[in-house]
Design an enzyme around this catalytic site. Structure first.
Site, PDB file in Angstrom:
ATOM      1  N   HIS A  86      38.544  39.639  42.202  1.00 51.07           N
ATOM      2  CA  HIS A  86      39.978  39.904  42.310  1.00 51.07           C
ATOM      3  C   HIS A  86      40.616  39.215  43.510  1.00 51.07           C
ATOM      4  O   HIS A  86      41.724  39.581  43.919  1.00 51.07           O
ATOM      5  CB  HIS A  86      40.239  41.413  42.383  1.00 51.07           C
ATOM      6  CG  HIS A  86      39.841  42.135  41.146  1.00 51.07           C
ATOM      7  ND1 HIS A  86      39.456  43.441  41.151  1.00 51.07           N
ATOM      8  CD2 HIS A  86      39.742  41.732  39.854  1.00 51.07           C
ATOM      9  CE1 HIS A  86      39.134  43.817  39.922  1.00 51.07           C
ATOM     10  NE2 HIS A  86      39.305  42.790  39.127  1.00 51.07           N
ATOM     11  N   ILE A  93      45.291  38.340  46.659  1.00 51.25           N
ATOM     12  CA  ILE A  93      44.496  39.492  46.242  1.00 51.25           C
ATOM     13  C   ILE A  93      45.158  40.147  45.035  1.00 51.25           C
ATOM     14  O   ILE A  93      46.341  40.481  45.071  1.00 51.25           O
ATOM     15  CB  ILE A  93      44.399  40.519  47.392  1.00 51.25           C
ATOM     16  CG1 ILE A  93      43.858  39.855  48.651  1.00 51.25           C
ATOM     17  CG2 ILE A  93      43.542  41.720  46.968  1.00 51.25           C
ATOM     18  CD1 ILE A  93      44.118  40.640  49.920  1.00 51.25           C
ATOM     19  N   CYS A  94      44.387  40.341  43.987  1.00 49.31           N
ATOM     20  CA  CYS A  94      44.863  41.041  42.797  1.00 49.31           C
ATOM     21  C   CYS A  94      44.476  42.516  42.960  1.00 49.31           C
ATOM     22  O   CYS A  94      43.357  42.913  42.659  1.00 49.31           O
ATOM     23  CB  CYS A  94      44.222  40.434  41.550  1.00 49.31           C
ATOM     24  SG  CYS A  94      44.642  41.292  40.037  1.00 49.31           S
ATOM     25  N   LEU A  95      45.386  43.287  43.489  1.00 52.34           N
ATOM     26  CA  LEU A  95      45.159  44.712  43.746  1.00 52.34           C
ATOM     27  C   LEU A  95      46.455  45.438  43.437  1.00 52.34           C
ATOM     28  O   LEU A  95      47.495  45.126  44.031  1.00 52.34           O
ATOM     29  CB  LEU A  95      44.733  44.919  45.205  1.00 52.34           C
ATOM     30  CG  LEU A  95      44.430  46.334  45.661  1.00 52.34           C
ATOM     31  CD1 LEU A  95      43.238  46.920  44.907  1.00 52.34           C
ATOM     32  CD2 LEU A  95      44.169  46.368  47.159  1.00 52.34           C
TER      33      LEU A  95
END
Length: 155
Positions: A86, A93-95
């Site tokens: 992620h 950041i893929c959050l």
């Protein structure tokens, strides 16, 4: 950043984190209320991140804490971008909590760092997200404006 709610809130957060942060999280610099740098380490025995320290950059808008900060990893000669399914190679950041859908004003710099630290701790895959090269080459959006699709999204 204009004076107001955001500046007041950031001043309080800076005061708190300057004196105490959870283990593995260190404030590097916060010379103004627009951009802060923190280092994080994974404290468990995760072999992917053993001995590594990573640098995070927080950028705050005038709408913070209503709007999430822009949080990315920064590559330095002694601070790589962590390998994670992620985390893109450009540090994005893929959050969900960093996007407008998952963000809540009750979050703060410390809780974001702890969430990212936890995300790294639980990782078992030494890889980038699918399509990393194309994403890095083509993306022109600010991280918080990217509409990521999360696997637990319902259709």
């Amino acid at each position: 950043m204009a004076a107001g709610l955001g500046a007041k809130r950031l001043g309080k957060e800076l005061s708190k984190i300057s004196s105490s942060l959870p283990p593995g999280i260190t404030l590097v610099s916060a010379e103004n209320l627009e951009e802060w740098f923190l280092d994080i380490k994974v404290l468990d025995q995760n072999p992917i991140y053993a001995g590594e320290t990573y640098r995070l950059k927080f950028k705050f808008s005038k709408s913070y804490p209503i709007e999430p900060p822009e949080v990315t990893f920064v590559k330095l000669s002694d601070r790589p971008i962590p390998m994670h399914p992620h985390i893109y190679s450009n540090g994005i950041i893929c959050l969900d909590l960093l996007g407008s859908q998952g963000w809540s004003p009750v979050q703060n710099v410390e809780s974001v760092c702890m969430s990212i630290q936890s995300m790294l701790t639980g990782n078992t895959k030494n890889e980038r997200p699918p399509g990393d090269e194309e994403f890095v080459r083509a993306n022109r959006l600010r991280p918080r404006d990217i509409d990521f699709y999360y696997h637990d999204n319902t259709v």
